[in-house]
Design an enzyme around this catalytic site. Structure first.
Site: not given
Length: 199
Positions: A9, A79
């Site tokens: 990202h 994550e």
């Protein structure tokens, strides 16, 4: 085993300042959005068979900005759960633990809803994602794209290459970049890393 494209990202305030950003759902900065938009030509130059994305907004917005559709949201793409180190920088952690290293030491325990993960636990999630990627390759034509997070994608790369999760330490990964894992003579290889279009 077809090509697997990995997209980290774009920039967030926390990634810019070096804070460990696991499950905290922080948005992209304007620079992060621009990093994502710049990847559009690289993505459009390939036939996409399937696309997977983390449920966190920084990954989902990146996926949308690069023009991916029919996204499969997968919680295994979150994550690393940093537990007690969520929002803390490496410099701050090493004031108390000078030899601390995420990829071998894991994290300090956190609250019950985010207790933290060991490298091996993150590796197990990466293995589950890779099984889904392989199934997608078997059922679609084109490459598979995964949009997720820096430390997780580093572990996933290590696992794709047959290495332990701790070997993710070897693959520095910048925000808003594209990586390609391919094959050579039937074996997985890194075919492109930290790719950005020319300025």
């Amino acid at each position: 085993m077809g090509d697997l494209f990995l997209v980290r990202h774009g920039e967030t305030e926390w990634s810019r300042s070096g804070r460990h950003t696991g499950w905290t759902d922080v948005p992209l900065t304007e620079r992060g959005r621009e990093e994502a938009r710049r990847l559009v030509p690289l993505i459009r130059s390939h036939r996409i068979g399937a696309a997977f994305v983390s449920p966190l907004q920084r990954a989902r917005e990146t996926a949308e900005l690069i023009g991916l559709h029919e996204l499969r949201v997968d919680v295994d793409l979150r994550e690393w759960d940093y537990g007690g180190y969520e929002g803390v920088t490496t410099v701050e952690i090493q004031r108390e633990r000078p030899d601390w290293f995420l990829f071998t030491d894991g994290v300090a325990p956190g609250p019950p809803d985010h207790p933290g993960e060991s490298p091996e636990q993150v590796g197990a999630r990466a293995d589950r994602v890779l099984a889904k990627v392989d199934a997608a390759h078997a059922n679609t034509e084109g490459c598979v794209v995964v949009v997720a997070h820096g430390h997780f994608l580093r572990v996933l790369t290590a696992r794709r290459l047959g290495l332990p999760a701790s070997a993710g330490a070897l693959f520095q990964l910048a925000t808003g970049t594209l990586c390609r894992l391919g094959t050579e003579h039937g074996r997985p290889v890194i075919a492109g890393w930290n790719v950005r279009p020319p300025s």
